[in-house]
Design a protein around this motif. Structure first.
Motif, PDB file in Angstrom:
ATOM      1  N   TRP A   1      66.762 124.401  93.683  1.00 40.11           N
ATOM      2  CA  TRP A   1      68.153 124.825  93.558  1.00 40.11           C
ATOM      3  C   TRP A   1      69.097 123.762  94.119  1.00 40.11           C
ATOM      4  O   TRP A   1      70.108 123.421  93.493  1.00 40.11           O
ATOM      5  CB  TRP A   1      68.336 126.153  94.300  1.00 40.11           C
ATOM      6  CG  TRP A   1      69.759 126.645  94.284  1.00 40.11           C
ATOM      7  CD1 TRP A   1      70.419 127.229  93.270  1.00 40.11           C
ATOM      8  CD2 TRP A   1      70.675 126.569  95.382  1.00 40.11           C
ATOM      9  NE1 TRP A   1      71.708 127.537  93.650  1.00 40.11           N
ATOM     10  CE2 TRP A   1      71.890 127.140  94.945  1.00 40.11           C
ATOM     11  CE3 TRP A   1      70.585 126.070  96.692  1.00 40.11           C
ATOM     12  CZ2 TRP A   1      73.004 127.230  95.770  1.00 40.11           C
ATOM     13  CZ3 TRP A   1      71.690 126.168  97.512  1.00 40.11           C
ATOM     14  CH2 TRP A   1      72.893 126.740  97.048  1.00 40.11           C
ATOM     15  N   ARG A   2      68.756 123.207  95.289  1.00 40.97           N
ATOM     16  CA  ARG A   2      69.607 122.174  95.881  1.00 40.97           C
ATOM     17  C   ARG A   2      69.610 120.908  95.035  1.00 40.97           C
ATOM     18  O   ARG A   2      70.651 120.268  94.831  1.00 40.97           O
ATOM     19  CB  ARG A   2      69.104 121.845  97.293  1.00 40.97           C
ATOM     20  CG  ARG A   2      69.311 122.928  98.310  1.00 40.97           C
ATOM     21  CD  ARG A   2      70.746 122.980  98.792  1.00 40.97           C
ATOM     22  NE  ARG A   2      71.126 121.750  99.452  1.00 40.97           N
ATOM     23  CZ  ARG A   2      70.964 121.488 100.743  1.00 40.97           C
ATOM     24  NH1 ARG A   2      70.399 122.407 101.523  1.00 40.97           N
ATOM     25  NH2 ARG A   2      71.360 120.351 101.267  1.00 40.97           N
ATOM     26  N   ALA A   3      68.434 120.520  94.508  1.00 36.41           N
ATOM     27  CA  ALA A   3      68.331 119.267  93.756  1.00 36.41           C
ATOM     28  C   ALA A   3      69.022 119.351  92.401  1.00 36.41           C
ATOM     29  O   ALA A   3      69.398 118.325  91.820  1.00 36.41           O
ATOM     30  CB  ALA A   3      66.867 118.895  93.572  1.00 36.41           C
ATOM     31  N   SER A   4      69.166 120.561  91.862  1.00 39.93           N
ATOM     32  CA  SER A   4      69.742 120.704  90.519  1.00 39.93           C
ATOM     33  C   SER A   4      71.261 120.570  90.510  1.00 39.93           C
ATOM     34  O   SER A   4      71.867 120.491  89.436  1.00 39.93           O
ATOM     35  CB  SER A   4      69.349 122.060  89.929  1.00 39.93           C
ATOM     36  OG  SER A   4      69.905 123.117  90.699  1.00 39.93           O
ATOM     37  N   MET A   5      71.901 120.534  91.674  1.00 40.79           N
ATOM     38  CA  MET A   5      73.354 120.448  91.726  1.00 40.79           C
ATOM     39  C   MET A   5      73.819 119.031  91.443  1.00 40.79           C
ATOM     40  O   MET A   5      73.285 118.071  92.008  1.00 40.79           O
ATOM     41  CB  MET A   5      73.851 120.909  93.097  1.00 40.79           C
ATOM     42  CG  MET A   5      73.542 122.369  93.377  1.00 40.79           C
ATOM     43  SD  MET A   5      74.212 122.919  94.942  1.00 40.79           S
ATOM     44  CE  MET A   5      73.678 124.625  94.928  1.00 40.79           C
TER      45      MET A   5
END
Length: 582
Positions: free
Chosen positions: A296-300
């Motif tokens: 989730w964090r990396a997809s931003m």
């Protein structure tokens, strides 16, 4: 049968009778010249030597075996010692080994005198000499058997005689190990006592120091408000690395508002940050997020392209390994002097304990991991986990997957611009007929993945940031491969090539940057050992093929190579300055 015993029966009849009488009559006497043995309760005197009548202890067993080796005595009273020899073996296996052996020994139903077999083998020079010179057939003929019974006599010797010798050696080793353990235990106890004494001394010293003592402040530092820049709010606290910096840090800087007071002291008012801070370089892992939070964090993605800091595009080197990196000294030399242009990420097996490498650029670069099994979907999950961890750094533009057996074929000044300036990614992608290609396809993947779209390629890829984001965000194709591509369908060879072939065919060059040798066949490529690493081999890997780079033909097609075993490290370090130029 005991043929030697039969031939000597008449000649030794007198001695045999003496042995029998001595063993049966405990009151018999001897004149000291061996004519009549003297028995004293548990022993009998033969030729001036006391021999136990019954074998009850290990000392009795040792005495019998010692007397058997003395030919002048053993052959004089051969019947007596042949019988005692069998009794000694029976006692040893029953008491020391806990099992019964069949006596007398037999070969093909015929009795064999173990005493004669033992003495004959000793006469030849021992068991090893007989094996080397292949004398078992001669031994079989000596006992009146055909040559074909040689192997049977070899087995007889191993079962009755050699096994006892091995057991005695093993028992002696166990005794030595017990003594070593006792010494180690005593040493540990001594260290424990010394540690307790030292700890008590330190505690006494600490309690003797006054707690209200306060050092005098000799200097007062003032920091102008303009010296600190307030960092704009964002998802991550980014501290960009510059090549000429002396230290490398992955810890975000906490923003503080600093104001001067009339007294000249410094007052710090912390600015609240809502996101989870990234760990320091001394931490065991680069971050503490599990897969769901990590992805989730990396997809931003930031929607403002202009960065508030000087951005230097970096290459993320992602190592998928089992444990430590045996070739880390070579990689350390490759990275030396280019700090700020690369990032390192290491995925190990979760049960690995210790440092992956001693070099400083590998310290604190491990990511939280799960168990990886060769050929299963867990391999792809580890690749996605590495990509997601590397995407957390906005400076990473290119992503390379490597193993512990990989080496660089060129220096950093060649590899870095080759990757950064490339207009395409490097994922091997091709259509292959047969059981190792289309034969692995499962029609349950339709209609999302058809047989015509199915592709195969090398696991070791290189992608840009855009495709890395697409891979970790994929919710359409990855579940299909997880459910329907299982051994003998190896998902690490099919998932990313098929995904890029369907969604982004124009962005990929359809070739890999990692050289491997499949000429020997089998499920794994050839391993290069110490004596196979030569300058000609490395130069062939560098310039042995022709390919296309940014629309132009080139012979620089492979930037990395595998598989190199740990023993090749010394040789690679010797050739690196001459061939790879680092």
């Amino acid at each position: 049968m005991c043929d030697d015993h039969k031939k000597e029966k008449k000649n030794n009849l007198k001695e045999e009778k003496e042995g029998k009488q001595g063993s049966m009559n405990p009151d018999s006497k001897s004149d000291g010249k061996g004519k009549k043995p003297i028995l004293k309760e548990e022993t009998t005197e033969i030729r001036g030597n006391f021999v136990p009548v019954q074998i009850r202890t290990l000392d009795d067993f040792t005495t019998i075996m010692f007397m058997v080796k003395r030919d002048q005595i053993a052959y004089k009273i051969k019947y007596f010692f042949a019988k005692k020899f069998d009794e000694a073996l029976g006692w040893f296996f029953k008491i020391e080994e806990g099992e019964e052996i069949m006596l007398p020994a037999k070969v093909s139903g015929m009795k064999v005198c173990l005493f004669d077999l033992y003495k004959l083998i000793i006469g030849y020079g021992g068991h090893e000499i007989i094996i080397v010179e292949d004398k078992w057939n001669e031994i079989a003929m000596s006992f009146g058997f055909p040559e074909c019974y040689g192997e049977a006599f070899n087995k007889l010797f191993i079962d009755y005689l050699l096994r006892g010798r091995v057991s005695r050696i093993r028992r002696s080793m166990k005794k030595d190990i017990r003594q070593m353990h006792l010494k180690t235990l005593a040493l540990y106890f001594l260290i424990l006592v010394c540690g307790i004494g030292l700890g008590a001394t330190l505690i006494f010293c600490l309690y003797s120091i006054p707690l209200n003592s306060k050092p005098k402040q000799l200097f007062t530092f003032q920091i102008p408000p303009t010296t600190l820049e307030e960092q704009p709010p964002g998802l991550y606290a980014i501290n960009p690395q510059v090549p000429n910096q002396t230290t490398e840090s992955t810890t975000p800087t906490t923003n503080n508002m600093v104001t001067n007071t009339t007294t000249g002291s410094i007052k710090e008012e912390p600015k609240h940050i809502t996101e989870t801070p990234r760990p320091s370089i001394s931490s065991a892992f680069l971050h503490g997020m599990r897969d769901e939070q990590l992805f989730w964090r990396a997809s931003m993605v930031p929607r403002i392209n202009k960065t508030p800091f000087k951005k230097i595009p970096k290459v993320a080197f992602m190592f998928l390994v089992r444990g430590r990196l045996p070739l880390s000294p070579l990689w350390a030399r490759f990275f030396r002097g280019y700090k700020g242009f690369y990032s390192i990420y290491v995925h190990t097996q979760p049960y690995f304990v210790g440092e992956v490498a001693l070099e400083p650029m590998f310290q604190g670069r491990r990511i939280p991991s799960e168990v990886v099994t060769w050929g299963e979907i867990s391999m792809v999950e580890a690749e996605r986990r590495l990509l997601a961890s590397a995407l957390l750094d906005f400076s990473n533009e290119r992503f390379v997957l490597l193993s512990e057996a990989c080496i660089p074929l060129y220096n950093f000044s060649i590899i870095y611009p080759y990757l950064i300036n490339s207009k395409k990614t490097f994922v091997e992608c091709y259509d292959k007929e047969g059981p190792v290609g289309r034969g692995r396809y499962d029609h349950k993947m339709e209609p999302a993945v058809t047989l015509e779209q199915w592709r195969k390629g090398s696991q070791w890829f290189e992608v840009d940031r855009h495709l890395a984001l697409e891979i970790i965000c994929d919710k359409k194709y990855f579940p299909l491969f997880r459910d329907y591509c299982k051994p003998a369908c190896y998902s690490d060879e099919h998932y990313i090539p098929t995904f890029l072939n369907i969604e982004f065919p124009e962005a990929n060059s359809d070739r890999t940057l990692t050289y491997v040798d499949w000429s020997k066949g089998g499920p794994h490529p050839y391993k290069f050992g110490k004596w196979e690493v030569t300058d000609s081999l490395l130069k062939q890997m560098q310039n042995g093929t022709e390919c296309v780079y940014n629309g132009e033909p080139t012979r620089v097609c492979f930037l990395f190579a595998r598989k190199f075993v740990p023993s090749s490290l010394i040789r690679l370090l010797e050739l690196a300055p001459e061939v790879m130029h680092f």
